[in-house]
Write an enzyme that holds these catalytic residues in place. Sequence first.
Site, PDB file in Angstrom:
ATOM      1  N   ALA A  11      69.490 -63.416  36.956  1.00 24.15           N
ATOM      2  CA  ALA A  11      68.698 -62.274  36.470  1.00 24.15           C
ATOM      3  C   ALA A  11      69.259 -61.040  37.196  1.00 24.15           C
ATOM      4  O   ALA A  11      70.266 -61.151  37.900  1.00 24.15           O
ATOM      5  CB  ALA A  11      67.231 -62.495  36.774  1.00 24.15           C
ATOM      6  N   MET A  13      68.653 -59.206  39.916  1.00 21.18           N
ATOM      7  CA  MET A  13      68.949 -59.259  41.359  1.00 21.18           C
ATOM      8  C   MET A  13      70.102 -60.220  41.636  1.00 21.18           C
ATOM      9  O   MET A  13      71.007 -59.919  42.406  1.00 21.18           O
ATOM     10  CB  MET A  13      67.702 -59.702  42.150  1.00 21.18           C
ATOM     11  N   LYS A  75      62.854 -66.857  40.813  1.00 23.29           N
ATOM     12  CA  LYS A  75      61.467 -66.497  41.145  1.00 23.29           C
ATOM     13  C   LYS A  75      60.940 -67.346  42.310  1.00 23.29           C
ATOM     14  O   LYS A  75      61.229 -68.534  42.394  1.00 23.29           O
ATOM     15  CB  LYS A  75      60.569 -66.757  39.924  1.00 23.29           C
ATOM     16  N   ASN A 102      61.788 -63.421  47.420  1.00 27.76           N
ATOM     17  CA  ASN A 102      60.662 -62.998  48.266  1.00 27.76           C
ATOM     18  C   ASN A 102      59.740 -64.185  48.484  1.00 27.76           C
ATOM     19  O   ASN A 102      58.610 -64.200  48.012  1.00 27.76           O
ATOM     20  CB  ASN A 102      59.889 -61.868  47.578  1.00 27.76           C
ATOM     21  N   SER A 128      66.212 -56.841  50.840  1.00 28.18           N
ATOM     22  CA  SER A 128      65.518 -55.644  50.367  1.00 28.18           C
ATOM     23  C   SER A 128      66.482 -54.606  49.844  1.00 28.18           C
ATOM     24  O   SER A 128      67.611 -54.506  50.310  1.00 28.18           O
ATOM     25  CB  SER A 128      64.695 -55.025  51.495  1.00 28.18           C
ATOM     26  N   GLY A 130      66.005 -53.559  46.256  1.00 24.74           N
ATOM     27  CA  GLY A 130      65.894 -53.528  44.803  1.00 24.74           C
ATOM     28  C   GLY A 130      67.236 -53.835  44.145  1.00 24.74           C
ATOM     29  O   GLY A 130      68.151 -54.361  44.781  1.00 24.74           O
ATOM     30  N   HIS A 185      58.017 -56.167  56.259  1.00 25.54           N
ATOM     31  CA  HIS A 185      58.717 -55.009  55.678  1.00 25.54           C
ATOM     32  C   HIS A 185      57.954 -54.536  54.443  1.00 25.54           C
ATOM     33  O   HIS A 185      57.698 -53.336  54.267  1.00 25.54           O
ATOM     34  CB  HIS A 185      60.159 -55.393  55.307  1.00 25.54           C
ATOM     35  N   GLU A 189      56.024 -51.142  53.613  1.00 23.76           N
ATOM     36  CA  GLU A 189      56.366 -50.435  52.362  1.00 23.76           C
ATOM     37  C   GLU A 189      55.086 -50.015  51.618  1.00 23.76           C
ATOM     38  O   GLU A 189      54.962 -48.865  51.171  1.00 23.76           O
ATOM     39  CB  GLU A 189      57.225 -51.382  51.510  1.00 23.76           C
ATOM     40  N   HIS A 453      26.291 -66.823  71.930  1.00 19.94           N
ATOM     41  CA  HIS A 453      27.767 -66.889  71.934  1.00 19.94           C
ATOM     42  C   HIS A 453      28.376 -66.435  73.258  1.00 19.94           C
ATOM     43  O   HIS A 453      29.581 -66.473  73.412  1.00 19.94           O
ATOM     44  CB  HIS A 453      28.325 -66.082  70.760  1.00 19.94           C
TER      45      HIS A 453
HETATM   46  C1  6PG Z   1      62.392 -54.548  48.404  1.00 14.50           C
HETATM   47  C2  6PG Z   1      61.087 -54.525  47.667  1.00 14.50           C
HETATM   48  C3  6PG Z   1      61.080 -55.631  46.651  1.00 14.50           C
HETATM   49  C4  6PG Z   1      60.035 -55.478  45.577  1.00 14.50           C
HETATM   50  C5  6PG Z   1      58.649 -55.345  46.095  1.00 14.50           C
HETATM   51  C6  6PG Z   1      57.696 -54.867  45.057  1.00 14.50           C
HETATM   52  O1  6PG Z   1      62.314 -54.661  49.616  1.00 14.50           O
HETATM   53  O2  6PG Z   1      63.444 -54.439  47.786  1.00 14.50           O
HETATM   54  O3  6PG Z   1      60.045 -54.698  48.561  1.00 14.50           O
HETATM   55  O4  6PG Z   1      60.997 -56.808  47.357  1.00 14.50           O
HETATM   56  O5  6PG Z   1      60.336 -54.405  44.784  1.00 14.50           O
HETATM   57  O6  6PG Z   1      58.274 -56.586  46.556  1.00 14.50           O
HETATM   58  O7  6PG Z   1      56.465 -55.306  45.454  1.00 14.50           O
HETATM   59  P1  6PG Z   1      55.178 -55.084  44.623  1.00 14.50           P
HETATM   60  O8  6PG Z   1      55.488 -55.461  43.208  1.00 14.50           O
HETATM   61  O9  6PG Z   1      54.193 -56.004  45.253  1.00 14.50           O
HETATM   62  O10 6PG Z   1      54.842 -53.645  44.751  1.00 14.50           O
END
Ligand code: 6PG
Length: 481
Positions: A11, A13, A75, A102, A128, A130, A185, A189, A453
């Site tokens: 896919a 990524m 996934k 993840n 991480s 994207g 992380h 975020e 307690h």
């Molecule tokens: C990263 C992002 C990636 C993902 C998020 C989105 O580090 O590249 O964190 O892992 O885009 O997990 O998370 P949500 O869909 O929960 O906002």
Amino acid sequence: ASANIGVVGLAVMGSNLARNLASREGNTVAVLNRSRAKTDELVAAHPEAQFVPAFSYEEFAASLQKPRTAIIMVKAGGPTDAVIDELVKVFEPGDIIVDGGNAYFPDTIRREKAVRSTGINYVGAGISGGEEGALLGPSIMPGGSDESWVTLGPILRSIAAVAEGEPCVTHIGHNGAGHFVKMVHNGIEYADMQLIAEAYDLIRRGTGKTPAQIADIFAEWNRGELESYLIEITAEVLRQVDATTSLPLVDVILDQAGAKGTGAWTVQTALALGTPVSGIAEATFARSLSSHPEQRAVAASLPGPAEAFQVPEDQVDAFIEDVRLALYASKIVAYSQGFDEIRAGAAEYDWTIDLGAVSKIWRGGCIIRAQFLNRIADAYAESPELPVLMTAPYFAEALARGQAAWRRVVVAAAQAGIPAPAFSSSLSYYDGLRADRLPAALVQGQRDFFGAHTYKRVDKEGTFHTLWSGDRSEVEAEDTH
Ligand code: 6PG
């Protein structure tokens, strides 16, 4: 066997990571996908890349040099387990299976244990950045054994983002440590994003500035101590105009934030560890609150403040500067809480995690990349055992400089009826941790009253109980916590 690394799952990524790997000198990349079409597509679209397409797990294993190294990019959950089962059948002891998804770290701990019993190495690696990061250089957080790191290290270093000359990858720790750190992380975020959103909301509702004008403010902030990827993209999102309505896009997007679960995992784990990541929790709950339209519809009739919120014209610039300082202070708290969770997780799961190294690999490639991570690296370099990150001299000074503004912003938000859960919970955390005395003493008294307690005293050793339903004298008691 001609490939030195393989990728399963093509896919976006997965195929971007495979392209990144293939673009580095010396790499030949075996690729495998559940449906053949994606593999054919990838190989056809990139004739320049050294790909070895495989159409079965047997072919995939045969095309890999030993020790075989494969990165799974499917996934999280069931699909990952299914691919692991297939790889274990065709791989041999000494080979390496990497899960780049993840994954929830307890799953990684379980899988590592099961796969290790076959002699195959299993590495859970948080990745991480994207889609673009996967292609051009992500930040990578691998767990797993020292043995697998020997083979994997050079490959991952070759594809990771580079920050100040250093690749954004380090061996985080054993088994689930990499996915644990990636989870935190993501929690940070969530907090970072929510804080930025609250800053935008306060400025917009307090000053009436347009999204495009606020985009300029964020672009300006991005030139200072707040410089970060998330601030940068916020300006881009706010500047975007919707093609169909000509309205700012942010006004057309439904205000219900989604989540795939990593923020919630961070909070659940923190609750279990007893680590108060309140800013991250509020950011996660803010998304949940936004996503209950049925509740919001009935609650919309509840009263707000009598007076409309309007920052006087001559105070607009000062207010915006206050919001900037509040954002910076709250951000320091979010990172301080996140690093606290990593420290507590390492103690609980017996990982040796170098917090300074973690901050360094977050300087590039990942979603929370920011200037500020250099300061975190400095803090841990100076004091590796630092118990509270925000007390490091640089951050303590920034908090001292920002705290008055931070308080004004939280007061303004409360008076204006504008929700600022991450701003205000971060401030409460700051005040809670620095307090001389906390009303926890009263909570202990209440617990002792209704449940015997027990409590400790400030003036002597031992554990005590007051005979609340008797003569109210104090007795020594067994320690029940
Ligand atoms: C990263 C992002 C990636 C993902 C998020 C989105 O580090 O590249 O964190 O892992 O885009 O997990 O998370 P949500 O869909 O929960 O906002």
